[in-house]
Write a protein that holds these residues in place. Structure first.
Motif, mmCIF file in Angstrom:
data_model
loop_
_atom_site.group_PDB
_atom_site.id
_atom_site.type_symbol
_atom_site.label_atom_id
_atom_site.label_comp_id
_atom_site.label_asym_id
_atom_site.label_seq_id
_atom_site.Cartn_x
_atom_site.Cartn_y
_atom_site.Cartn_z
ATOM 1 N N MET A 51 22.268 -41.536 -49.963
ATOM 2 C CA MET A 51 20.962 -41.705 -49.335
ATOM 3 C C MET A 51 20.300 -40.353 -49.099
ATOM 4 O O MET A 51 19.139 -40.149 -49.457
ATOM 5 C CB MET A 51 21.137 -42.413 -47.992
ATOM 6 C CG MET A 51 19.828 -42.811 -47.368
ATOM 7 S SD MET A 51 19.832 -42.656 -45.588
ATOM 8 C CE MET A 51 21.013 -43.891 -45.120
ATOM 9 N N LYS A 52 21.071 -39.438 -48.535
ATOM 10 C CA LYS A 52 20.513 -38.117 -48.256
ATOM 11 C C LYS A 52 20.066 -37.434 -49.549
ATOM 12 O O LYS A 52 19.007 -36.808 -49.605
ATOM 13 C CB LYS A 52 21.543 -37.256 -47.531
ATOM 14 C CG LYS A 52 20.977 -35.920 -47.051
ATOM 15 C CD LYS A 52 21.890 -35.261 -46.037
ATOM 16 C CE LYS A 52 21.266 -34.011 -45.408
ATOM 17 N NZ LYS A 52 20.491 -33.168 -46.306
ATOM 18 N N LEU A 105 15.079 -46.366 -55.115
ATOM 19 C CA LEU A 105 16.072 -46.090 -54.079
ATOM 20 C C LEU A 105 17.105 -47.212 -54.016
ATOM 21 O O LEU A 105 18.311 -46.976 -54.013
ATOM 22 C CB LEU A 105 15.404 -45.961 -52.703
ATOM 23 C CG LEU A 105 14.434 -44.799 -52.490
ATOM 24 C CD1 LEU A 105 13.924 -44.807 -51.057
ATOM 25 C CD2 LEU A 105 15.074 -43.468 -52.826
ATOM 26 N N LEU A 131 18.988 -38.797 -52.225
ATOM 27 C CA LEU A 131 17.729 -39.409 -52.650
ATOM 28 C C LEU A 131 16.562 -38.872 -51.820
ATOM 29 O O LEU A 131 15.483 -38.566 -52.344
ATOM 30 C CB LEU A 131 17.828 -40.923 -52.470
ATOM 31 C CG LEU A 131 18.153 -41.864 -53.634
ATOM 32 C CD1 LEU A 131 18.562 -41.156 -54.895
ATOM 33 C CD2 LEU A 131 19.154 -42.925 -53.228
ATOM 34 N N MET A 132 16.806 -38.772 -50.524
ATOM 35 C CA MET A 132 15.750 -38.310 -49.625
ATOM 36 C C MET A 132 15.449 -36.827 -49.838
ATOM 37 O O MET A 132 14.309 -36.393 -49.673
ATOM 38 C CB MET A 132 16.150 -38.535 -48.168
ATOM 39 C CG MET A 132 16.431 -39.973 -47.790
ATOM 40 S SD MET A 132 15.087 -41.114 -48.131
ATOM 41 C CE MET A 132 13.848 -40.544 -46.966
ATOM 42 N N ILE A 149 21.271 -46.874 -54.647
ATOM 43 C CA ILE A 149 22.192 -47.266 -53.589
ATOM 44 C C ILE A 149 23.092 -48.398 -54.072
ATOM 45 O O ILE A 149 24.306 -48.373 -53.907
ATOM 46 C CB ILE A 149 21.417 -47.721 -52.336
ATOM 47 C CG1 ILE A 149 20.592 -46.568 -51.756
ATOM 48 C CG2 ILE A 149 22.367 -48.300 -51.300
ATOM 49 C CD1 ILE A 149 21.337 -45.654 -50.839
ATOM 50 N N TYR A 192 27.951 -43.198 -49.087
ATOM 51 C CA TYR A 192 26.706 -43.942 -48.890
ATOM 52 C C TYR A 192 25.665 -43.038 -48.252
ATOM 53 O O TYR A 192 24.529 -42.912 -48.735
ATOM 54 C CB TYR A 192 26.984 -45.157 -48.008
ATOM 55 C CG TYR A 192 25.758 -45.939 -47.596
ATOM 56 C CD1 TYR A 192 25.138 -46.819 -48.485
ATOM 57 C CD2 TYR A 192 25.230 -45.825 -46.310
ATOM 58 C CE1 TYR A 192 24.029 -47.548 -48.101
ATOM 59 C CE2 TYR A 192 24.119 -46.560 -45.926
ATOM 60 C CZ TYR A 192 23.522 -47.409 -46.817
ATOM 61 O OH TYR A 192 22.422 -48.124 -46.444
ATOM 62 N N MET A 193 26.070 -42.373 -47.187
ATOM 63 C CA MET A 193 25.151 -41.462 -46.502
ATOM 64 C C MET A 193 24.756 -40.299 -47.411
ATOM 65 O O MET A 193 23.603 -39.874 -47.414
ATOM 66 C CB MET A 193 25.797 -40.925 -45.219
ATOM 67 C CG MET A 193 25.984 -41.977 -44.145
ATOM 68 S SD MET A 193 24.468 -42.867 -43.730
ATOM 69 C CE MET A 193 23.642 -41.644 -42.698
#
Lengths: 156, 156
Positions: free
Chosen positions: B128-129, B31, B131-132, B35, B124-125
């Motif tokens: 992240m999302k 992760l 990846l999640m 990022i 960025y968000m």
DNA sequence: TCACGATAGTTGACAAGTCAACCATCGTGT
DNA sequence: ACACGATGGTTGACTTGTCAACTATCGTGA
């Protein structure tokens, strides 16, 4: 969960992915920290411990090349060079060129390194288990499954 | 799961805590890596991004002291000093002594920093999302819960 | 056979993190 | 009123980690 607020996140508001993401970071750093503190008592660090563990458990009699160790631990070649230099300076590890291929350096754990590893190992496992046991058996199993699936997904 | 074998762990053999532990490390580094690669396109790093986010979201008009930022992000004071020196050199942040207490340095995001943050934020968000979202909604929720409980347990 | 590409490792320059020692300033108790 | 402890920040020395550029060696194809 005030910690998450640091990132501008409110807990319990949907948005599980943010909570999970930042929660993971918090947990990771906490775990790393405790392990590092434990190992410090042996003059070791997580990175060194990992290297010693890999060489000892997978090196057999023939030892491993720096590349081998690095790829198993996902540590870059340049980082391996310097890590092993230190380990060698501390006489925990022996480095010699492989006969037949002068490019590769064969790494073995020294007697001293082996003794140190043996003395640090039980407490290392106990520390790790202690950290994990803050979660129930069921939760540990759940987490292991999640991490397994996730690493595989992330690799594509 | 060959990765776990690196540590001398066999998957699926009971011992969920070892699988969970090393799995967590693998996931965390993956992760972090993604990022970091995303942020690199903006000349940012995860550490800098976090600092900017905290100052902007929690600083208000009065700004924050270095200590405040550090404690929210669990970054040591010495690390904060150097991080902020760099951010200041890059003109993303402004530092001034607090009137009334010369010990304290008040940190604010500069106009330039603010613009940069705004431009990096959505991606960025999304990163992240993304990846999640390799995990299902249910899994994300599960994970968030686990991390929440665990951080609290680890803090005692 | 030898030139060239692949492989193993090293080096330099950097980021981010730690701890310990240190300085300056503040606030309080006597 | 001032000495001393607490607080905020800085500095030095160090570790782990990255990338890019480099050297040395190896192996293969023409």
């Amino acid at each position: 969960m005030d910690d998450l607020q640091a990132f501008g996140i409110e807990a319990g508001k949907g948005r599980h992915y943010e909570e999970a993401f930042y929660g993971l970071i918090l947990v990771y750093t906490a775990l790393f920290d405790r392990i590092a503190k434990y190992l410090d008592g042996f003059g070791l660090t997580p990175a060194k411990m990992n290297v010693l563990m890999v060489i000892k458990h997978q090196g057999g009699a023939e030892g491993l090349s720096q590349r081998d160790i690095g790829s198993r631990l996902m540590v870059t070649a340049s980082n391996m060079t310097r890590l092993l230099e230190k380990l060698e300076r501390e006489k925990l590890v022996e480095r010699s060129s492989r006969a037949g291929d002068k490019r590769v350096k064969v790494i073995r754990v020294s007697a001293r390194g082996s003794r140190l590893l043996d003395s640090a190992w039980p407490g290392y496992m106990k520390t790790m288990k202690g950290l994990m046991d803050r979660l129930s058996q069921a939760e540990q199993k759940q987490l292991a499954g999640l991490m397994f699936r996730w690493t595989r997904e992330l690799k594509r």
